[in-house]
Write a protein that holds these residues in place. Structure first.
Motif, PDB file in Angstrom:
ATOM      1  N   ALA A 187       0.868  -1.198  -0.067  1.00 41.56           N
ATOM      2  CA  ALA A 187      -0.146  -0.167  -0.048  1.00 41.56           C
ATOM      3  C   ALA A 187       0.902   1.196   0.051  1.00 41.56           C
ATOM      4  N   HIS A 188       0.545   2.333  -0.737  1.00 40.48           N
ATOM      5  CA  HIS A 188       0.950   3.413  -0.617  1.00 40.48           C
ATOM      6  C   HIS A 188       0.027   4.754  -0.180  1.00 40.48           C
ATOM      7  N   PRO A 189       0.618   5.483   0.593  1.00 40.18           N
ATOM      8  CA  PRO A 189      -0.375   6.379   1.171  1.00 40.18           C
ATOM      9  C   PRO A 189      -1.072   7.354   0.602  1.00 40.18           C
ATOM     10  N   ALA A 190      -0.554   7.724  -0.959  1.00 38.30           N
ATOM     11  CA  ALA A 190      -1.398   8.488  -1.890  1.00 38.30           C
ATOM     12  C   ALA A 190      -2.796   7.828  -2.476  1.00 38.30           C
ATOM     13  N   ARG A 191      -2.297   6.551  -2.722  1.00 40.82           N
ATOM     14  CA  ARG A 191      -3.163   5.542  -3.411  1.00 40.82           C
ATOM     15  C   ARG A 191      -4.189   5.240  -2.256  1.00 40.82           C
ATOM     16  N   VAL A 192      -3.902   4.988  -1.036  1.00 41.68           N
ATOM     17  CA  VAL A 192      -5.071   4.780   0.007  1.00 41.68           C
ATOM     18  C   VAL A 192      -5.929   5.955   0.368  1.00 41.68           C
ATOM     19  N   TYR A 193      -5.183   7.065   0.444  1.00 37.67           N
ATOM     20  CA  TYR A 193      -6.048   8.222   0.454  1.00 37.67           C
ATOM     21  C   TYR A 193      -6.848   8.611  -0.661  1.00 37.67           C
ATOM     22  N   ASP A 194      -6.577   7.994  -2.134  1.00 42.95           N
ATOM     23  CA  ASP A 194      -7.355   8.355  -3.148  1.00 42.95           C
ATOM     24  C   ASP A 194      -8.564   7.417  -3.035  1.00 42.95           C
ATOM     25  N   TYR A 195      -8.410   5.962  -2.539  1.00 39.29           N
ATOM     26  CA  TYR A 195      -9.462   5.254  -2.250  1.00 39.29           C
ATOM     27  C   TYR A 195     -10.431   5.813  -1.092  1.00 39.29           C
ATOM     28  N   TRP A 196      -9.799   6.368  -0.238  1.00 37.82           N
ATOM     29  CA  TRP A 196     -10.861   7.092   0.874  1.00 37.82           C
ATOM     30  C   TRP A 196     -11.519   8.236   0.289  1.00 37.82           C
ATOM     31  N   LEU A 197     -11.157   8.812  -0.823  1.00 39.29           N
ATOM     32  CA  LEU A 197     -11.877   9.972  -1.596  1.00 39.29           C
ATOM     33  C   LEU A 197     -12.693   9.344  -2.477  1.00 39.29           C
ATOM     34  N   GLY A 198     -12.582   8.111  -2.910  1.00 43.35           N
ATOM     35  CA  GLY A 198     -13.964   7.500  -3.801  1.00 43.35           C
ATOM     36  C   GLY A 198     -12.899   7.494  -5.141  1.00 43.35           C
ATOM     37  N   GLY A 199     -11.728   7.433  -5.133  1.00 42.32           N
ATOM     38  CA  GLY A 199     -10.978   7.698  -6.260  1.00 42.32           C
ATOM     39  C   GLY A 199     -10.785   6.090  -7.013  1.00 42.32           C
TER      40      GLY A 199
END
Length: 283
Positions: free
Chosen positions: A30-42
């Motif tokens: 996991a990478h923080p930027a992509r985890v954050y993207d998932y949380w934002l619905g990306g």
């Protein structure tokens, strides 16, 4: 410290420049930027990112309102800087994957001549940034492929786009928590800010262990088990306040993210602080 001195060394100065390296990443970590993207619905994330994100949400459901609050804070902060303080230059460190209301979009809505430099080191972020981080004709948008600790590369490359004789707003939203204590994040911030001219600003959000401490500890454990060498360190309010040493804090000071100049009355506290400080003016 001059920008030339800072670019030559400082914390992170021995990190190799990444701009010429071919993108390489492990989709099983996991990478923080992509985890954050998932949380934002990306949609720019992988199974490992989604699993880490869901594990964190299971430990602390307030993460989802928290990431939305962070994006809303970004808008309020940039509107304050560009709209009320006349800032026309931004250095956004730890950009993450482009989404709605990026720094350059908000700033250039107010002042089309605004110049924005983004910094991140995830190859997927780089790919999207090249395609999506477009600028107005009057302004400029640039991307630096660098680790947040690599202050030498950041300052050297930013100077190609930004005028270091005029105030610059440094944005570090939810990024310093991924710099371990051993790499001295406060010194990283100091090196960047010491290169900034009088009247520049530092804007920070970071998660804290002071609010909802037990849930925060569970989130940290679950994320760190899945993020490889990138590890989350939640810090105290006192530690986060240290980033603003020598700066004049903008009202209301260092507060839980939804409570920084809210448009509507916030529902409660989230386990992240937001603050903004100004480099003292030299008369």
């Amino acid at each position: 410290m001059s920008i030339q001195d800072a670019a030559a060394g400082g914390p992170g100065g021995d990190f190799p420049k990444r701009a010429g390296e071919p993108p390489a990443f492990d989709t099983t970590v996991a990478h923080p930027a992509r985890v954050y993207d998932y949380w934002l619905g990306g949609k720019d994330n992988f199974q490992a990112d989604r699993e880490a994100a869901e594990q964190a949400v299971a430990a602390y459901p307030n993460i989802l309102p928290g990431v939305r609050a962070n994006r809303a804070f970004l808008r309020r902060a940039v509107q304050y800087l560009a709209g009320e303080q006349g800032i026309r230059q931004f250095l956004d460190i730890g950009t993450g994957l482009p989404t709605n209301d990026n720094t350059h979009q908000i700033a250039q809505e107010i002042a089309p001549e605004s110049r924005i430099v983004y910094v991140d080191n995830d190859p997927i972020v780089l790919t999207h940034a090249r395609a999506l981080l477009t600028s107005t004709r009057e302004g400029a948008t640039h991307y630096i492929d660098a680790d947040a600790r690599d202050t030498g590369t950041i300052l050297r490359e930013a100077a190609r786009v930004l005028d270091f004789s005029q105030p610059i707003a440094v944005m570090a939203l939810l990024i310093l928590q991924y710099i371990p204590d051993s790499d001295n994040p406060q010194q990283v911030v100091s090196t960047i800010m010491n290169a900034m001219p009088s009247g520049s600003y530092l804007t920070v959000t970071d998660t804290t262990r002071d609010i909802h401490a037990d849930r925060g500890a569970a989130v940290t454990q679950r994320l760190n088990a899945r993020m490889g060498s990138t590890q989350l360190t939640m810090r105290s309010r006192e530690e986060i306040a240290g980033y603003f040493d020598g700066l004049d804090l903008v009202d209301p000071g260092l507060v839980s993210v939804p409570h920084w100049r809210p448009v509507i009355e916030p529902a409660g506290l989230l386990n992240a602080y937001a603050g903004m400080g100004r480099q003292p003016l030299i008369h």
